[in-house]
Design a protein around this motif. Structure first.
Motif, short mmCIF file in Angstrom:
data_model
loop_
_atom_site.label_atom_id
_atom_site.label_comp_id
_atom_site.label_asym_id
_atom_site.label_seq_id
_atom_site.Cartn_x
_atom_site.Cartn_y
_atom_site.Cartn_z
N LEU A 1 0.83 -1.21 0.00
CA LEU A 1 0.00 0.00 0.00
C LEU A 1 0.86 1.26 0.00
CD1 LEU A 1 -2.75 -1.27 2.43
CD2 LEU A 1 -3.11 -0.53 0.07
N ASP A 2 2.01 1.22 0.69
CA ASP A 2 2.95 2.34 0.59
C ASP A 2 3.38 2.55 -0.86
OD1 ASP A 2 2.91 2.92 3.27
OD2 ASP A 2 4.77 1.87 3.75
N LYS A 3 3.69 1.44 -1.52
CA LYS A 3 4.11 1.54 -2.91
C LYS A 3 2.98 2.04 -3.79
CE LYS A 3 6.11 -1.22 -6.67
NZ LYS A 3 6.68 -2.53 -7.06
N ARG A 4 1.75 1.60 -3.53
CA ARG A 4 0.61 2.02 -4.35
C ARG A 4 0.33 3.51 -4.16
NH1 ARG A 4 -4.16 -1.88 -2.97
NH2 ARG A 4 -5.25 -0.45 -4.40
N VAL A 5 0.54 4.01 -2.95
CA VAL A 5 0.41 5.46 -2.75
C VAL A 5 1.46 6.19 -3.59
CG1 VAL A 5 0.70 7.33 -1.08
CG2 VAL A 5 -0.64 5.32 -0.46
N GLY A 6 2.69 5.67 -3.59
CA GLY A 6 3.74 6.27 -4.40
C GLY A 6 3.42 6.22 -5.88
N ILE A 7 2.85 5.09 -6.32
CA ILE A 7 2.47 4.95 -7.74
C ILE A 7 1.40 5.97 -8.10
CG2 ILE A 7 1.31 3.43 -9.38
CD1 ILE A 7 2.71 1.07 -7.97
N ALA A 8 0.39 6.11 -7.23
CA ALA A 8 -0.69 7.05 -7.51
C ALA A 8 -0.16 8.47 -7.57
CB ALA A 8 -1.78 6.93 -6.44
N LYS A 9 0.69 8.86 -6.62
CA LYS A 9 1.24 10.21 -6.63
C LYS A 9 2.11 10.45 -7.87
CE LYS A 9 1.17 10.99 -1.64
NZ LYS A 9 1.98 11.26 -0.41
N LYS A 10 2.87 9.44 -8.26
CA LYS A 10 3.71 9.59 -9.45
C LYS A 10 2.85 9.80 -10.70
CE LYS A 10 5.05 6.14 -11.78
NZ LYS A 10 5.66 4.88 -12.30
N ASN A 11 1.79 9.02 -10.82
CA ASN A 11 0.92 9.15 -11.99
C ASN A 11 0.13 10.45 -11.98
OD1 ASN A 11 0.64 6.55 -13.90
ND2 ASN A 11 1.19 5.87 -11.84
N ILE A 12 -0.20 10.92 -10.78
CA ILE A 12 -0.86 12.23 -10.70
C ILE A 12 0.05 13.31 -11.26
CG2 ILE A 12 -1.62 14.01 -9.06
CD1 ILE A 12 -2.79 11.72 -7.35
N GLU A 13 1.35 13.25 -10.92
CA GLU A 13 2.29 14.23 -11.43
C GLU A 13 2.47 14.10 -12.94
OE1 GLU A 13 3.66 16.81 -9.90
OE2 GLU A 13 2.35 16.21 -8.23
N ILE A 14 2.52 12.85 -13.41
CA ILE A 14 2.66 12.63 -14.87
C ILE A 14 1.44 13.19 -15.60
CG2 ILE A 14 2.68 10.86 -16.67
CD1 ILE A 14 4.37 9.14 -14.77
N GLN A 15 0.26 12.90 -15.07
CA GLN A 15 -0.95 13.37 -15.75
C GLN A 15 -1.13 14.88 -15.59
OE1 GLN A 15 -4.18 10.91 -14.28
NE2 GLN A 15 -3.10 9.02 -14.86
N ARG A 16 -0.64 15.44 -14.49
CA ARG A 16 -0.69 16.90 -14.36
C ARG A 16 0.22 17.56 -15.41
NH1 ARG A 16 0.26 17.30 -9.33
NH2 ARG A 16 -1.85 17.83 -8.60
N GLU A 17 1.39 16.98 -15.63
CA GLU A 17 2.27 17.51 -16.66
C GLU A 17 1.63 17.39 -18.04
OE1 GLU A 17 5.90 15.38 -16.27
OE2 GLU A 17 6.45 16.30 -14.36
#
Length: 507
Positions: free
Chosen positions: A214-230
């Motif tokens: 779940l720690d990793k999934r939170v990191g994955i979600a935050k990473k993809n949020i940044e990618i999609q924001r860009e």
């Protein structure tokens, strides 16, 4: 209704006569009591059921385990090579409340066995007393000569001290069967303690890697949020320059918000998972962050070493030796068999030896003189003649309970085999799924790179980029979940096979 017979001999004073009679009694006991051990106990003599098992597991055929492999499997989680996990296991073994409850129940059963053993020995009590009394002046007639005891209004003192003893001679084995049942109950309690331990080990492993996942999934979600924001910012720039449509911009913003909406759900699950792990460790949830720091690393593996590709399953017959629930069910069956003998013993007479020895006097100055000595001794027996059918009914109850225990034993074996087969199947299938998801993620990442290149070159619309981003995010999520599930299934295999309990039992 019962028949009772009491044969006694008593005497006050005369210490020589007392000593001679005690010698006779002790000589008789030296012959009678050892002989009782050679008299067969009433009731059935327990023999473990003949259990036939299949030759191999269908999901993972294999041979019998060697002693070295057994020793290795006693600490099977160390194969994962994670010091943090080893530390958590030590904490759980020390502080888990379910394990403490099981340990206390085993201690209770051990005390019950000692309680049953106490019936083999004489029960001796001591006592002393002083009484001062005055007789009624109206209850007695005129004083009779020099007999002042019965004189109206006479005041008397009475001093008394001594020992009382009873001893039931277990001729027909009722007490022996009761001890046999108590011993089986204690052994069953030990196995139930081990069952809690085996389950605890698997639960700690599964919960720990779920937290990591779940720690990793939170990191994955935050990473993809940044990618999609860009991506949304790029589309906004292109839209402002007249190079992209409003549809592209709306789709980019919608996907960004959709991904952001997933993050709180993952965080809620992470809090729940951490709290569950803290319960297993017997600790307050607020201190878990110091033990397991939050690591929101999207790219790292949740396991420090290579993922396990196989397990050592042994053969199904080893479940009878390894699974604590099977061993507990067999011990419960043994206890039920012994209790039949306890019930049958009520049909037979019970023989008891009773005696007392003490000093009694009406004066403290003569209390312990030889003339104040008193003793009694004698055997007795009681034999129920009519009890309204209660004894026979109790025997029937115990026989039916034995049948119930036998059925429970058979059911436990079948359920254990099914549990082992299911766990082995789940582990193998999840491993294949994990491999496929790993390859799928690699292809999705490559597709995302290509779609962005084509979009910037004007060779593909932005919908291709959005699809690739969404599918990459889903693939990363699925792989993180599969990682956790694979390790949880690995732990469930050894739980189903019953490993890990024996070497970590506390007395």
């Amino acid at each position: 209704m019962q028949v009772s017979l009491w044969i006694s001999s008593s005497k006050t004073g005369d210490p020589n006569l007392l000593r001679s009679k005690l010698k006779i009694v002790l000589a008789a006991l030296s012959l009678v009591v050892p002989g009782c051990a050679w008299i067969p106990s009433v009731g059935p003599d327990y023999e473990p059921p003949d259990t036939r098992m299949q030759q191999a597991f269908r999901e993972l055929p294999g041979g019998e385990l060697t002693s070295e492999q057994r020793e290795q499997l006693a600490s099977w989680w160390r194969e994962l090579g994670d010091p943090d996990l080893d530390n958590l296991i030590e904490m759980a073994l020390k502080d888990n409340f379910d394990l403490k409850i099981a340990l206390s129940r085993a201690a209770q059963a051990r005390a019950q066995r000692r309680l049953a053993a106490g019936d083999f020995y004489p029960q001796i009590e001591s006592g002393a007393g002083f009484t001062r009394s005055e007789s009624s002046q109206n209850a007695f007639g005129p004083s009779q000569g020099n007999d002042s005891f019965f004189s109206p209004g006479a005041t008397k003192n009475f001093y008394d001290t001594g020992l009382d003893s009873t001893w039931e001679i277990d001729i027909f084995g009722g007490n022996r069967r009761a001890f046999e049942a108590a011993s089986a109950d204690y052994e069953a309690a030990l196995q139930l303690q081990r069952d809690v331990l085996v389950s605890l080990l698997a639960e700690v492993v599964g919960s720990f890697y779920e937290v990591r996942s779940l720690d990793k999934r939170v990191g994955i979600a935050k990473k993809n949020i940044e990618i999609q924001r860009e991506s949304a910012e790029i589309v906004q720039s292109r839209y402002d320059a007249g190079l992209a449509s409003e549809l592209d911009l709306s789709q980019a913003k919608a996907q960004l918000e959709s991904t952001k909406a997933i993050l709180p759900l993952i965080e809620v699950n992470r809090v729940r998972s951490r709290n569950s792990l803290s319960i297993l460790l017997g600790r307050s949830p607020d201190g878990l962050s110091d033990i397991i720091p939050v690591k929101e690393e999207a790219e790292s593996s949740i396991l420090n070493t290579a993922y396990p590709e196989k397990v050592l399953s042994g053969v199904p017959s080893e479940l009878l030796r390894n699974r604590p629930d099977i061993r507990a069910a067999e011990r419960n069956l043994a206890a039920s068999s012994a209790r039949i003998g306890v019930a049958i013993s009520d049909l037979y007479p019970k023989f008891t030896l009773a005696g007392s020895f003490g000093y009694s006097s009406d004066s403290s100055s003569s209390w312990f003189e030889s003339a104040s000595r008193a003793w009694s001794f004698g055997p007795s027996f009681s034999w129920p003649i009519f009890a309204g059918g209660k004894i026979v009914a109790n025997i029937e109850v115990q026989r039916e309970r034995e049948k119930e225990a036998l059925a429970a034993y058979g059911k436990t074996i079948i359920a254990a085999i099914a549990d082992a087969e299911n766990s082995l199947s789940a582990f193998q299938r999840e491993h294949a799924r994990f491999d496929s998801l790993t390859e799928a993620l690699a292809q999705n990442q490559r597709a995302l790179e290509l779609s962005k290149e084509l979009y910037t070159q004007g060779l593909a619309d932005f919908l291709r980029v959005l699809d690739a981003e969404r599918e990459t995010f889903q693939a990363e999520e699925a792989l993180a979940i599969s990682e956790s599930q694979l390790l949880s299934n690995f732990a469930r295999v050894y739980k189903a096979l019953g490993f890990g309990g024996e070497a970590n039992m506390r007395p």
